[in-house]
Design a protein around this motif. Structure first.
Motif, PDB file in Angstrom:
ATOM      1  N   GLU A  33       0.861  -1.190   0.000  1.00  0.00           N
ATOM      2  CA  GLU A  33       0.000   0.000   0.000  1.00  0.00           C
ATOM      3  C   GLU A  33       0.894   1.236   0.000  1.00  0.00           C
ATOM      4  O   GLU A  33       1.744   1.386   0.871  1.00  0.00           O
ATOM      5  N   ILE A  34       0.680   2.110  -0.976  1.00  0.00           N
ATOM      6  CA  ILE A  34       1.498   3.331  -1.036  1.00  0.00           C
ATOM      7  C   ILE A  34       0.718   4.502  -0.459  1.00  0.00           C
ATOM      8  O   ILE A  34      -0.425   4.744  -0.839  1.00  0.00           O
ATOM      9  N   ILE A  35       1.353   5.204   0.482  1.00  0.00           N
ATOM     10  CA  ILE A  35       0.727   6.404   1.027  1.00  0.00           C
ATOM     11  C   ILE A  35       1.720   7.572   0.955  1.00  0.00           C
ATOM     12  O   ILE A  35       2.904   7.362   0.717  1.00  0.00           O
ATOM     13  N   SER A  43      -4.005  10.017   3.187  1.00  0.00           N
ATOM     14  CA  SER A  43      -3.776   9.343   1.900  1.00  0.00           C
ATOM     15  C   SER A  43      -4.038   7.842   1.977  1.00  0.00           C
ATOM     16  O   SER A  43      -3.713   7.105   1.057  1.00  0.00           O
ATOM     17  N   ARG A  44      -4.648   7.404   3.092  1.00  0.00           N
ATOM     18  CA  ARG A  44      -5.001   5.981   3.180  1.00  0.00           C
ATOM     19  C   ARG A  44      -6.440   5.774   2.736  1.00  0.00           C
ATOM     20  O   ARG A  44      -7.287   6.634   2.915  1.00  0.00           O
ATOM     21  N   PRO A 133      -5.136   7.962  -5.898  1.00  0.00           N
ATOM     22  CA  PRO A 133      -4.487   8.646  -7.014  1.00  0.00           C
ATOM     23  C   PRO A 133      -3.344   9.557  -6.550  1.00  0.00           C
ATOM     24  O   PRO A 133      -3.423  10.156  -5.473  1.00  0.00           O
ATOM     25  N   ASN A 134      -2.290   9.592  -7.348  1.00  0.00           N
ATOM     26  CA  ASN A 134      -1.187  10.519  -7.129  1.00  0.00           C
ATOM     27  C   ASN A 134      -0.234  10.155  -5.980  1.00  0.00           C
ATOM     28  O   ASN A 134       0.661  10.923  -5.658  1.00  0.00           O
ATOM     29  N   CYS A 135      -0.414   9.005  -5.361  1.00  0.00           N
ATOM     30  CA  CYS A 135       0.472   8.642  -4.246  1.00  0.00           C
ATOM     31  C   CYS A 135       1.826   8.155  -4.765  1.00  0.00           C
ATOM     32  O   CYS A 135       2.794   8.073  -4.005  1.00  0.00           O
ATOM     33  N   GLY A 136       1.895   7.814  -6.052  1.00  0.00           N
ATOM     34  CA  GLY A 136       3.180   7.391  -6.624  1.00  0.00           C
ATOM     35  C   GLY A 136       3.205   5.942  -7.092  1.00  0.00           C
ATOM     36  O   GLY A 136       4.286   5.369  -7.248  1.00  0.00           O
ATOM     37  N   SER A 198      -3.037  16.398  -4.774  1.00  0.00           N
ATOM     38  CA  SER A 198      -3.651  15.131  -5.171  1.00  0.00           C
ATOM     39  C   SER A 198      -5.113  15.271  -5.587  1.00  0.00           C
ATOM     40  O   SER A 198      -5.825  14.293  -5.708  1.00  0.00           O
ATOM     41  N   VAL A 199      -5.532  16.515  -5.765  1.00  0.00           N
ATOM     42  CA  VAL A 199      -6.870  16.792  -6.265  1.00  0.00           C
ATOM     43  C   VAL A 199      -6.661  17.762  -7.415  1.00  0.00           C
ATOM     44  O   VAL A 199      -5.796  18.621  -7.321  1.00  0.00           O
TER      45      VAL A 199
END
Ligand code: GDP
Length: 292
Positions: A33-35, A43-44, A133-136, A198-199
């Motif tokens: 899980e990427i945060i 971001s979770r 989205p956008n966490c990498g 991230s928006v």
């Protein structure tokens, strides 16, 4: 405190992404899980714990190059205590990623031993990447994959089109990440995601966002603001005043000597998101669920 940024989320894809994750889970042995290390709570995904309860989890705290190193360390401990395997990384430069495969092997030690006992030591351990989205996610997959070839899934009865990247060390990674949604119903979460870019900026009030961000940084990292925008002494609490100060210092004026607040807002947001203001963490592990 001024009004809060409100963000409209369109959770139309929620049911679909939930179904996709549910379908993919049986194919993998663990989930990475990427945060975002600046906002590990916001971001979770709210449902991932429930969705993945049966699978061991690595939590990648990504973008550590932008986060406060001391707070990232505390997050690492916090995540470890909560029962998942944390790893602090910077997927842009690749820092920390050399620890990923050893960590997967440690996490799946029992499974690997079991496979060996059953004469299946050649069986690969499979990992799925997931995150909002956008966490990498793409950056991570690209970094890990490097120039390695994709391998199409050829087992019968398995979701068509699933491709696996052989990472070596007996580990394969699903090439498409699990797309998750954030806790969009919580306004603090929406605001934190917006601060971090991230928006989509076209759905938010940029000036309000910049004012809110300045208020937040003035409380938590005032010296960074003083240094970056050459401000002296006590900082005002009001975001509008802070924004005007920044605009003036940068000479962003319109006719009549007024500050061009739109331009100043864009600069503040851009400089925060690219780490120019400093390495800033917006959430600490001991905060309550809403991040306050
Ligand atoms: P995805 O939507 O989860 O696939 O996210 P992406 O991989 O497209 O990354 C979103 C943005 O974050 C891109 O602009 C990346 O360059 C950037 N990014 C990803 N990882 C890092 C990191 O570790 N540090 C920094 N500074 N930026 C990153």
């Amino acid at each position: 405190m001024s009004e809060q940024v409100s963000i409209q989320w369109f959770p139309g894809h929620m049911a679909k992404t939930r179904r996709l994750i549910k379908e993919s889970l049986p194919l993998v042995d663990c989930v990475a899980e990427i945060i975002d290390a600046r906002i590990p709570k916001s971001s979770r995904n709210p449902e991932l714990d429930a969705l993945c309860s049966s699978k061991p989890r690595i939590v990648l705290l990504n973008k550590i190059d932008l986060a406060d190193p001391a707070i990232t360390e505390r997050w690492v401990e916090y995540i470890r205590k909560s029962g998942a395997m944390p790893l602090a990384v910077d997927c842009k430069s690749g820092r920390g990623l050399n620890k990923f495969l050893p960590l997967v092997k440690e996490l799946l030690k029992d499974k690997i031993e079991q496979n060996a006992r059953r004469g299946m030591s050649g069986k690969k351990i499979r990992v799925m990447v997931a995150g909002i989205p956008n966490c990498g996610k793409s950056t991570f997959i690209n970094r890990m994959a490097g120039s390695k070839k994709l391998k199409a899934e050829d087992r019968p009865g398995v979701t068509r089109g699933t491709q696996w990247i052989d990472l070596g060390s007996g580990i394969e990674m699903m090439d498409t990440p699990g797309m998750l949604w954030p806790k969009f119903e919580d306004p603090t979460v929406g605001e934190n995601l917006a601060f971090c870019g991230s928006v989509k900026d076209d759905v938010i009030d940029i000036e309000l966002l910049a004012r809110r961000l300045l208020e937040t940084i003035a409380k938590t990292y005032p010296d960074f603001l003083r240094a970056r925008y050459k401000l002296n002494g006590e900082l005002p609490e009001e975001g509008a005043e802070l924004l005007a100060l920044v605009g003036r210092k940068r000479g962003m004026l319109i006719s009549g000597g007024e500050v061009d607040t739109e331009r100043a807002s864009a600069v503040v947001l851009d400089e925060f998101r690219s780490g120019k203001i400093g390495r800033i963490s917006l959430e600490k592990p001991d905060m309550t669920e809403s991040g306050q």
